[in-house]
Design an enzyme around this catalytic site. Structure first.
Site, short mmCIF file in Angstrom:
data_model
loop_
_atom_site.label_atom_id
_atom_site.label_comp_id
_atom_site.label_asym_id
_atom_site.label_seq_id
_atom_site.Cartn_x
_atom_site.Cartn_y
_atom_site.Cartn_z
N VAL A 163 0.83 -1.20 0.00
CA VAL A 163 0.00 0.00 0.00
C VAL A 163 0.87 1.26 0.00
CG1 VAL A 163 -1.92 1.20 1.11
CG2 VAL A 163 -1.77 -1.29 1.27
N ALA B 224 -7.74 19.23 -3.99
CA ALA B 224 -7.52 19.43 -2.55
C ALA B 224 -7.33 20.90 -2.23
CB ALA B 224 -6.29 18.63 -2.10
N ARG C 135 11.32 -1.03 7.33
CA ARG C 135 12.35 -1.76 8.08
C ARG C 135 13.70 -1.68 7.39
NH1 ARG C 135 8.65 -6.74 9.51
NH2 ARG C 135 8.47 -6.56 7.27
N GLY D 6 -10.85 -1.94 1.05
CA GLY D 6 -9.82 -1.38 0.17
C GLY D 6 -10.25 -0.10 -0.53
N GLY E 211 -0.91 -15.33 -5.02
CA GLY E 211 -0.80 -14.09 -4.24
C GLY E 211 -2.14 -13.56 -3.74
N LYS F 76 -13.27 -5.56 9.94
CA LYS F 76 -13.92 -4.55 9.08
C LYS F 76 -15.38 -4.35 9.50
CE LYS F 76 -10.90 -6.01 5.34
NZ LYS F 76 -10.79 -6.96 4.24
N1 LIG Z 1 -2.33 -4.99 0.87
C1 LIG Z 1 -3.58 -4.58 0.71
O1 LIG Z 1 -4.17 -4.74 -0.35
C2 LIG Z 1 -4.29 -3.90 1.85
C3 LIG Z 1 -5.64 -3.54 1.68
C4 LIG Z 1 -6.31 -2.86 2.71
C5 LIG Z 1 -5.63 -2.60 3.89
N2 LIG Z 1 -4.33 -3.00 4.03
C6 LIG Z 1 -3.65 -2.68 5.28
O2 LIG Z 1 -2.58 -1.79 5.00
C7 LIG Z 1 -1.51 -2.01 5.91
C8 LIG Z 1 -0.23 -2.29 5.12
O3 LIG Z 1 -0.44 -3.43 4.32
P1 LIG Z 1 0.60 -3.86 3.17
O4 LIG Z 1 -0.06 -4.95 2.41
O5 LIG Z 1 1.10 -2.67 2.45
O6 LIG Z 1 1.77 -4.49 4.06
P2 LIG Z 1 3.25 -4.87 3.59
O7 LIG Z 1 3.34 -4.96 2.12
O8 LIG Z 1 3.66 -6.03 4.43
O9 LIG Z 1 4.10 -3.59 4.05
C9 LIG Z 1 4.36 -3.30 5.40
C10 LIG Z 1 5.44 -2.22 5.46
O10 LIG Z 1 5.67 -1.92 6.83
C11 LIG Z 1 7.07 -1.91 7.07
N3 LIG Z 1 7.30 -2.28 8.46
C12 LIG Z 1 6.91 -3.39 9.12
N4 LIG Z 1 7.32 -3.35 10.39
C13 LIG Z 1 7.97 -2.19 10.55
C14 LIG Z 1 8.65 -1.60 11.62
N5 LIG Z 1 8.71 -2.16 12.83
N6 LIG Z 1 9.24 -0.38 11.42
C15 LIG Z 1 9.21 0.20 10.22
N7 LIG Z 1 8.56 -0.31 9.16
C16 LIG Z 1 7.98 -1.51 9.32
C17 LIG Z 1 7.65 -2.90 6.09
O11 LIG Z 1 9.01 -2.60 5.88
P3 LIG Z 1 9.95 -3.43 4.83
O12 LIG Z 1 9.33 -3.17 3.48
O13 LIG Z 1 11.28 -2.79 4.95
O14 LIG Z 1 9.88 -4.84 5.25
C18 LIG Z 1 6.77 -2.65 4.87
O15 LIG Z 1 7.30 -1.61 4.09
C19 LIG Z 1 -1.97 -3.15 6.83
O16 LIG Z 1 -2.57 -2.62 7.96
C20 LIG Z 1 -3.02 -3.86 5.98
O17 LIG Z 1 -3.98 -4.55 6.76
C21 LIG Z 1 -3.66 -3.63 3.04
#
Ligand SMILES: NC(=O)c1ccc[n+]([C@@H]2O[C@H](COP(=O)([O-])OP(=O)(O)OC[C@H]3O[C@@H](n4cnc5c(N)ncnc54)[C@H](OP(=O)(O)O)[C@@H]3O)[C@@H](O)[C@H]2O)c1
Length: 430
Positions: A15, A34, A46, A136, A189, A207
């Site tokens: 995201v 905006a 990270r 989403g 995926g 949700k």
């Molecule tokens: N994916 C979707 O389609 C989707 C849809 C709706 C809502 N969401 C929500 O959006 C959020 C993010 O989802 P995502 O899919 O984008 O997750 P993701 O791809 O796993 O990305 C998570 C990010 O957080 C970083 N991170 C994790 N732990 C950290 C820490 N302790 N300090 C600093 N950075 C840290 C990771 O760093 P690294 O990259 O360096 O590992 C990564 O960049 C979640 O709450 C999820 O439920 C996601």
């Protein structure tokens, strides 16, 4: 044009990367709408050296993400890290306490800590927005907060987890069983390596808890949520449902009843006549029944970098325009604390599937339990041929009646030596 809205981005994964790409691609049109540009100032993840497919060299890097909340050059922190607790929650608390805006896609955190965060936001007069946390890219939170604001909502329900919907609709199209389709979904995926939150219904419940709070003006009570996932559904259930004119979907449903709040996530048989029956693949859809609007359907991509980023940036545009608003439409103190509704008297037609040993008298035992519990059987759909291990599936649909009747019948059968696993019960949604 006025000063830019200065943004810090925590999390540069699916995201977070999408948000950067979206702001880069649509910057001028966003700034026009905006009234000011959106400017990413600082980022955190990270691993600083990871190739993310987007250029982050123009943004300041912060190793400790909670420090994003302290930066004087930041107006809004966008939390896209995930996890109900831990560093995401610490960042959210610090951001709001510092009087900065918070935009998050984190449904787990909002379902568990949304009330506390909203209180902090109110006290600090800081905006807290979470459109991307539910469905989403589908603007259902904005729809509830604004579009449906004039209505009393009778009930809200929908397909809130794309992974489950992909699995169920693929089982339906291919006739294959759950485990096989789950494996394929992971390879493609559509499902995480650890899919438990999705397939056990927990993600949909997060949700639903947020939607219920907005729709009914109630405090989130996640612990009161009844949750069942899709792991027990067999290809045979889907075939039986099809024979009856139904598909199986994981439905999250909430309504306010007799001074209580009913919230449940469970697989249901959805009539082919119902708009949710046509919702296939990883799509999400939410039905809102307002007393003046009538039935509304919000539908679209429930996940993915583009759709989710679209919802995140919509929140940022709202903040840039100065539309802070209350996180849950009304002050947290004005949200009602409703007790869980007693589900027993809810009336439904139900699909029941028994897995029994292949021996005489089993069917009579089941139908006697139904009779003794006052449950009237509308149709006994199948007494299938024995599966492996001499198991037979017996499926039936009940006439409409209180759920307590079905529960009583299952209690009568719980010590039966004929049943090889607990019966599966799914209400019919028409
Ligand atoms: N994916 C979707 O389609 C989707 C849809 C709706 C809502 N969401 C929500 O959006 C959020 C993010 O989802 P995502 O899919 O984008 O997750 P993701 O791809 O796993 O990305 C998570 C990010 O957080 C970083 N991170 C994790 N732990 C950290 C820490 N302790 N300090 C600093 N950075 C840290 C990771 O760093 P690294 O990259 O360096 O590992 C990564 O960049 C979640 O709450 C999820 O439920 C996601």
């Amino acid at each position: 044009m006025t000063a830019p809205l200065r943004i810090a981005l925590a999390g540069l994964g699916t995201v977070g990367g999408g948000v950067i790409r979206l702001i880069e691609a649509n910057g001028p049109v966003i700034a026009r709408r905006a009234g000011r540009p959106l400017e990413i100032v600082a980022v955190c993840a990270r691993d600083r050296s990871k190739d993310r497919g987007v250029d982050i060299s123009g943004y300041q890097w912060e190793d400790d993400m909670t420090l994003l909340a302290e930066r004087e050059d930041v107006d809004v922190v966008v939390e896209l890290v995930g996890g109900a607790d831990g560093s995401a929650l610490a960042l959210a608390r610090r951001t709001l306490a510092a009087g900065k805006g918070l935009v998050t896609a984190n449904k787990a955190m909002m379902a568990h800590h949304g009330m506390e965060l909203a209180e902090t936001a109110e006290a600090a007069r800081a905006p807290l927005k979470f459109e991307a946390a539910v469905a989403g890219g589908v603007p259902v939170i904005g729809g509830l907060r604004e579009g449906v604001a004039a209505n009393a909502v009778a009930r809200i329900y929908g397909i809130l987890n794309g992974t489950c919907n992909y699995i169920l609709s693929t089982m339906e199209q291919s006739g294959r069983d759950f485990a096989e389709v789950l494996k394929e979904a992971q390879e493609l995926g559509y499902a995480e390596a650890d899919p438990s939150f999705d397939i056990e219904g927990v993600d949909a419940a997060h949700k639903l808890a947020i939607l219920a709070a907005l729709a009914f003006g109630v405090r989130i009570d996640f612990d009161a949520m009844e949750i069942a996932g899709i792991t027990r559904i067999r290809a045979a259930d889907i075939a039986q449902a099809a024979a009856l004119g139904y598909v199986i979907r994981l439905i999250g449903l909430a309504d306010g009843e007799d001074g209580g709040l009913f919230q449940r996530v469970q697989p249901c048989l959805v009539s082919l006549e119902h708009p949710l029956a046509a919702v296939d693949g990883p799509t999400n859809a939410v039905v809102v029944e307002g007393n003046f609007s009538g039935r509304l359907l919000f539908q679209g991509a429930g996940a993915g970098d583009g759709p989710t980023a679209s919802a995140v940036v919509a929140d940022l545009i709202d903040i840039a325009r100065g539309n802070a608003g209350m996180p849950f439409s009304v002050p947290v103190g004005a949200l009602e604390a409703l007790p869980p509704a007693d589900a027993g008297h809810r009336r439904a037609r139900s699909y029941l599937r028994f897995t029994v040993t292949d021996r005489p008298g089993v069917l009579a035992e089941i139908t006697a339990a139904m009779r003794d519990a006052g449950v009237s059987i509308e149709s006994l759909i199948q007494q299938g041929s024995p599966e492996e291990g001499g198991e037979v599936l017996v499926a039936m649909v009940t006439h409409e009646g209180p759920e307590s009747g079905v529960a009583r019948a299952l209690e009568l059968l719980q010590d039966s030596a004929s049943l090889t696993e607990p019966p599966l019960v799914m209400p019919l949604l028409t």
